[in-house]
Each structure stands twice: as structure tokens, then as C-alpha cells.
Write an enzyme that holds these catalytic residues in place. Structure first.
Site, PDB file in Angstrom:
ATOM      1  N   LYS A 194       0.860  -1.200   0.000  1.00 12.16           N
ATOM      2  CA  LYS A 194       0.000   0.000   0.000  1.00 12.16           C
ATOM      3  C   LYS A 194       0.885   1.234   0.000  1.00 12.16           C
ATOM      4  CE  LYS A 194       0.865   1.270   4.459  1.00 12.16           C
ATOM      5  NZ  LYS A 194       1.653   2.499   4.803  1.00 12.16           N
ATOM      6  N   ASP A 225      -2.323  -1.344  10.604  1.00 17.52           N
ATOM      7  CA  ASP A 225      -2.474  -1.315   9.144  1.00 17.52           C
ATOM      8  C   ASP A 225      -3.155  -2.564   8.597  1.00 17.52           C
ATOM      9  OD1 ASP A 225       0.471   0.454   7.806  1.00 17.52           O
ATOM     10  OD2 ASP A 225      -1.538   1.125   8.378  1.00 17.52           O
TER      11      ASP A 225
HETATM   12  C1  LIG Z   1       2.212   4.690   9.542  1.00 17.20           C
HETATM   13  C2  LIG Z   1       1.123   3.773   9.120  1.00 17.20           C
HETATM   14  O1  LIG Z   1       1.658   2.727   8.351  1.00 17.20           O
HETATM   15  C3  LIG Z   1       0.115   4.528   8.260  1.00 17.20           C
HETATM   16  O2  LIG Z   1      -0.604   3.668   7.429  1.00 17.20           O
HETATM   17  C4  LIG Z   1       0.421   3.149  10.311  1.00 17.20           C
HETATM   18  O3  LIG Z   1      -0.100   4.140  11.180  1.00 17.20           O
HETATM   19  C5  LIG Z   1       1.344   2.244  11.117  1.00 17.20           C
HETATM   20  O4  LIG Z   1       0.663   1.005  11.223  1.00 17.20           O
HETATM   21  P1  LIG Z   1       1.417  -0.282  11.820  1.00 17.20           P
HETATM   22  O5  LIG Z   1       2.812  -0.318  11.282  1.00 17.20           O
HETATM   23  O6  LIG Z   1       0.509  -1.438  11.623  1.00 17.20           O
HETATM   24  O7  LIG Z   1       1.495   0.134  13.346  1.00 17.20           O
HETATM   25  P2  LIG Z   1       1.366  -0.860  14.604  1.00 17.20           P
HETATM   26  O8  LIG Z   1       2.242  -2.023  14.365  1.00 17.20           O
HETATM   27  O9  LIG Z   1      -0.078  -1.037  14.954  1.00 17.20           O
HETATM   28  O10 LIG Z   1       1.979   0.090  15.735  1.00 17.20           O
HETATM   29  C6  LIG Z   1       3.380   0.258  15.836  1.00 17.20           C
HETATM   30  C7  LIG Z   1       3.603   1.433  16.767  1.00 17.20           C
HETATM   31  O11 LIG Z   1       3.341   2.651  16.031  1.00 17.20           O
HETATM   32  C8  LIG Z   1       2.665   3.603  16.864  1.00 17.20           C
HETATM   33  N1  LIG Z   1       1.353   3.910  16.270  1.00 17.20           N
HETATM   34  C9  LIG Z   1       0.823   3.142  15.283  1.00 17.20           C
HETATM   35  C10 LIG Z   1      -0.390   3.494  14.715  1.00 17.20           C
HETATM   36  C11 LIG Z   1      -1.065   4.637  15.203  1.00 17.20           C
HETATM   37  N2  LIG Z   1      -2.241   5.027  14.688  1.00 17.20           N
HETATM   38  N3  LIG Z   1      -0.508   5.381  16.203  1.00 17.20           N
HETATM   39  C12 LIG Z   1       0.686   5.044  16.735  1.00 17.20           C
HETATM   40  O12 LIG Z   1       1.185   5.745  17.639  1.00 17.20           O
HETATM   41  C13 LIG Z   1       2.529   2.966  18.238  1.00 17.20           C
HETATM   42  O13 LIG Z   1       3.658   3.353  19.013  1.00 17.20           O
HETATM   43  C14 LIG Z   1       2.617   1.479  17.934  1.00 17.20           C
HETATM   44  O14 LIG Z   1       3.119   0.729  19.025  1.00 17.20           O
HETATM   45  N1  LIG Z   2      13.373  -9.650   9.979  1.00 15.01           N
HETATM   46  C1  LIG Z   2      12.037  -9.678   9.919  1.00 15.01           C
HETATM   47  N2  LIG Z   2      11.420 -10.696   9.296  1.00 15.01           N
HETATM   48  C2  LIG Z   2      10.067 -10.737   9.201  1.00 15.01           C
HETATM   49  N3  LIG Z   2       9.252  -9.781   9.711  1.00 15.01           N
HETATM   50  C3  LIG Z   2       9.832  -8.751  10.349  1.00 15.01           C
HETATM   51  C4  LIG Z   2      11.235  -8.635  10.490  1.00 15.01           C
HETATM   52  N4  LIG Z   2      11.508  -7.496  11.182  1.00 15.01           N
HETATM   53  C5  LIG Z   2      10.315  -6.917  11.473  1.00 15.01           C
HETATM   54  N5  LIG Z   2       9.310  -7.666  10.977  1.00 15.01           N
HETATM   55  C6  LIG Z   2       7.868  -7.396  11.032  1.00 15.01           C
HETATM   56  O1  LIG Z   2       7.593  -6.372  10.052  1.00 15.01           O
HETATM   57  C7  LIG Z   2       6.783  -5.344  10.653  1.00 15.01           C
HETATM   58  C8  LIG Z   2       7.062  -4.010  10.005  1.00 15.01           C
HETATM   59  O2  LIG Z   2       7.103  -4.240   8.642  1.00 15.01           O
HETATM   60  P1  LIG Z   2       5.954  -3.689   7.638  1.00 15.01           P
HETATM   61  O3  LIG Z   2       6.512  -4.021   6.318  1.00 15.01           O
HETATM   62  O4  LIG Z   2       4.577  -4.128   7.970  1.00 15.01           O
HETATM   63  O5  LIG Z   2       5.904  -2.191   8.010  1.00 15.01           O
HETATM   64  P2  LIG Z   2       6.162  -1.010   7.053  1.00 15.01           P
HETATM   65  O6  LIG Z   2       6.529  -1.489   5.696  1.00 15.01           O
HETATM   66  O7  LIG Z   2       7.110  -0.118   7.736  1.00 15.01           O
HETATM   67  O8  LIG Z   2       4.789  -0.326   6.897  1.00 15.01           O
HETATM   68  P3  LIG Z   2       4.307   1.044   7.522  1.00 15.01           P
HETATM   69  O9  LIG Z   2       5.501   1.930   7.713  1.00 15.01           O
HETATM   70  O10 LIG Z   2       3.337   1.513   6.529  1.00 15.01           O
HETATM   71  O11 LIG Z   2       3.715   0.617   8.838  1.00 15.01           O
HETATM   72  C9  LIG Z   2       7.199  -5.367  12.107  1.00 15.01           C
HETATM   73  O12 LIG Z   2       6.142  -4.835  12.901  1.00 15.01           O
HETATM   74  C10 LIG Z   2       7.404  -6.845  12.368  1.00 15.01           C
HETATM   75  O13 LIG Z   2       6.118  -7.419  12.640  1.00 15.01           O
END
Ligand SMILES: C[C@](O)(CO)[C@H](O)COP(=O)(O)OP(=O)(O)OC[C@H]1O[C@@H](n2ccc(N)nc2=O)[C@H](O)[C@@H]1O
Ligand SMILES: Nc1ncnc2c1ncn2[C@@H]1O[C@H](COP(=O)(O)OP(=O)(O)OP(=O)(O)O)[C@@H](O)[C@H]1O
Length: 285
Positions: free
Chosen positions: A9, A132
Site C-alpha cells: 500500500k 495497518d
Molecule cells: C504509519 C502507518 O503505516 C500509516 O498507514 C500506520 O499508522 C502504522 O501502522 P502499523 O505499522 O501497523 O502500526 P502498529 O504495528 O499497529 O503500531 C506500531 C507502533 O506505532 C505507533 N502507532 C501506530 C499506529 C497509530 N495510529 N498510532 C501510533 O502511535 C505505536 O507506538 C505502535 O506501538
Molecule cells: N526480519 C524480519 N522478518 C520478518 N518480519 C519482520 C522482520 N523485522 C520486522 N518484521 C515485522 O515487520 C513489521 C514491520 O514491517 P511492515 O513491512 O509491515 O511495516 P512497514 O513497511 O514499515 O509499513 P508502515 O511503515 O506503513 O507501517 C514489524 O512490525 C514486524 O512485525
């Protein structure tokens, strides 16, 4: 047995409204799936075996494993499963890769173990695993609110090519937490911009570029000062508007014209930058 796609996304707009008593933040964001996707292969098995093709991908850290454990505990299923995750979405990049894999895993285990759970029930379970995750049960173009678990499908954003550039910042665990903690009160907004975006979309009007903003643009430049160089290199490659996706570090530009997107993608690739060419996708169902 069967395979499920887990699309990435981008956040077309992302406003953070303020901090909540539970430590999360209220957000309002227009989220859009693209055709860059991971693939999850499911097979029946005595034991629970979760594997991935990407070096450094660790099933024990992925929400895919957490989804399996949560379902087994909550519904007492004793069956196993063999799941293989073919990663194409860069991890911890702002493209929601592991969150999307988690949604696909919940759908896959529900089917494999005949749990009979509805999408709303799976979304609720997904919300407990990550903010997310629920969006990926809807896909296409949607607005997410609350901490991200309240998802409202929208009329499709006009079909667009998406060029992605992944600045070579080390993917770090907990970067999303750090970005949220780096937000200052001045970064908080009312949600009006996103409302205007939704209205323009529903009316079929052209979306003014000013409405495609992301609250993490400032704190991401603070956390990753080098990201500005890659923003410039994206512009030098021919992009005219470069935006951050989610909490970053992935950058993206949108294009109606395929050849323009391909030219920018090629320019980035020639400079040996990690880049992807994708397209927006509609609601899967
Ligand atoms: C940045 C975005 O990707 C936008 O789509 C999301 O808000 C993040 O979603 P995500 O990675 O699934 O986040 P989560 O794994 O639920 O939360 C990770 C950490 O990000 C912070 N967190 C997340 C979502 C939110 N609305 N407020 C927060 O403050 C919190 O400290 C939480 O412990
Ligand atoms: N080495 C790893 N192998 C597999 N999964 C991992 C690893 N390190 C972290 N993760 C998982 O991946 C998640 C974060 O990756 P993800 O791709 O969902 O986030 P992102 O791409 O940063 O998305 P956004 O920033 O939009 O939240 C972590 O919360 C954890 O659950």
C-alpha cells in the site's frame, strides 16, 4: 494447495490528529493498494511450518506467525499448516508489507482450518495484530481512521502508475514507533485535508496535489537526513512530485502516463537505486 496475494500500500494522504490516552495516535489517511505484492502459499500439514524466501526475513518476527498463534489459541485449532512467503515488498519500508502478509495469513488460516470467520471478524482480529492490517481486507482506495482500524472503502482513486524509490536507509525495527514519537504538536492537523480529498474523489474532481500530504514528511527527514538526497535524485530522474509512504522511508511518485513512469523508473535503475514500478489496484472482491 492455494496461494494468496498480499499487496503493498501507499498512503496518498496521511494526517495525524493527535495522541490518544492508549499511546496510539488518531490518524486519517487515504490508503491505496498497488500491484507490488507478496505471495503466500498455503498447504495442509501436521505441524505449523512458516518459511520465507528472503534472506533476513525471520518468520518468528513476522505477523504471519503471530496470526497463526493467535487463531490457534483463540479457536483451539490443533491443525498445522505449511506457509511459504515469497517477499517482493521491501520490509519496514512504509509499504505495509508485513501487515498485508498478516491479513493474507488470517484469510488463509481461516480457509485452511475451516474456522468460518467473516471478514469483519478477521479484521477485528487483524486490528489486534497491527493498525495497518484491517485495511488489507478492503484494499483498493480507502480512508482509515482511529489508529487505522476503522476502514471506509472509497471510490477508486484515478488509475495511476506508481514509481517507488527505496532510499538505502537501514530497515530498522521499531522505526514506525520512532516516527510517531518524533511528531511534534505542530505536525498534528484537523483531518480537513483528508475530508476534502474524499469529497473531491466522490465528486470525480481532480485531486489538488496539496491534498496529497503526509505528516511524517518532516520527522522522517529528521530521522533519516540522507532521505533528502534521494528525494532530489528522484526529481532529477524526472519525477515532479515526490512523496513519502506511511512512516517511510519509501518514496513514491504518481503518473497517469505509463511511458513517463517507465522513463523515471529506468533513470533510477540506471543509477543502481532500489526502485519499483507498480500500478494502483482496485478492491479485490
Ligand atoms: C504509519 C502507518 O503505516 C500509516 O498507514 C500506520 O499508522 C502504522 O501502522 P502499523 O505499522 O501497523 O502500526 P502498529 O504495528 O499497529 O503500531 C506500531 C507502533 O506505532 C505507533 N502507532 C501506530 C499506529 C497509530 N495510529 N498510532 C501510533 O502511535 C505505536 O507506538 C505502535 O506501538
Ligand atoms: N526480519 C524480519 N522478518 C520478518 N518480519 C519482520 C522482520 N523485522 C520486522 N518484521 C515485522 O515487520 C513489521 C514491520 O514491517 P511492515 O513491512 O509491515 O511495516 P512497514 O513497511 O514499515 O509499513 P508502515 O511503515 O506503513 O507501517 C514489524 O512490525 C514486524 O512485525
Amino acid at each position: 494447495m492455494f496461494k494468496l496475494l498480499a499487496p503493498a500500500k501507499i498512503n496518498l494522504a496521511l494526517e495525524v490528529l493527535g495522541k490518544r490516552p492508549d499511546g496510539y495516535h488518531d490518524i486519517k489517511s487515504i490508503v491505496q493498494t498497488i500491484d507490488l505484492a507478496d505471495v503466500l502459499d498455503f498447504d495442509a500439514s501436521q505441524n505449523l511450518v512458516i518459511s520465507g524466501d528472503l534472506p533476513g526475513w525471520d518468520s518468528s518476527k513476522s505477523l504471519v506467525s503471530k496470526a497463526a498463534v493467535l487463531l490457534r489459541e483463540r479457536f483451539g485449532c490443533k491443525e498445522g499448516a505449511r506457509v511459504h512467503v515469497t517477499k517482493r515488498i521491501p520490509l519496514m519500508s512504509g509499504l505495509g508489507g508485513d501487515s498485508s502478509d498478516c491479513a493474507a495469513a488470517l484469510k488463509g488460516f481461516n480457509r485452511l482450518w475451516n474456522l468460518g470467520l467473516s471478514d469483519p471478524e478477521l479484521m477485528e482480529i487483524g486490528a489486534a495484530l497491527g493498525s495497518d492490517v484491517p485495511f488489507f481486507f478492503i484494499g483498493g482506495t480507502a480512508v482509515i481512521e482511529g489508529r487505522g482500524e476503522l476502514v471506509t472503502p472509497l471510490k477508486a482513486f484515478p488509475s495511476a502508475w506508481v514509481v517507488l524509490l527505496l532510499p538505502p536507509v537501514l530497515p530498522e525495527n521499531g522505526k514506525t514507533v520512532r516516527l510517531y514519537h518524533a511528531l511534534k504538536p505542530a505536525d498534528f492537523t484537523s483531518g480537513d485535508k483528508t475530508e476534502k480529498f474524499v469529497h473531491a474523489l466522490m465528486e470525480g474532481w481532480e485531486i489538488p496535489p496539496s491534498l496529497l500530504s503526509n505528516a511524517f514528511e518532516r520527522p522522517s527527514a529528521e530521522l533519516w537526513p540522507e532521505i533528502e538526497e534521494y528525494r532530489w535524485r528522484f526529481l532529477e530522474a524526472g519525477a515532479y512530485r515526490v512523496r513519502l509512504s506511511g512512516a517511510g522511508p519509501a518514496l513514491f511518485s504518481l503518473h497517469r502516463d505509463r511511458s513517463e513512469a517507465e522513463r523515471i523508473f529506468e533513470n533510477l535503475r540506471k543509477n543502481r537505486l532500489e526502485c519499483y514500478l507498480a500500478h494502483t489496484t482496485g478492491h479485490p472482491g
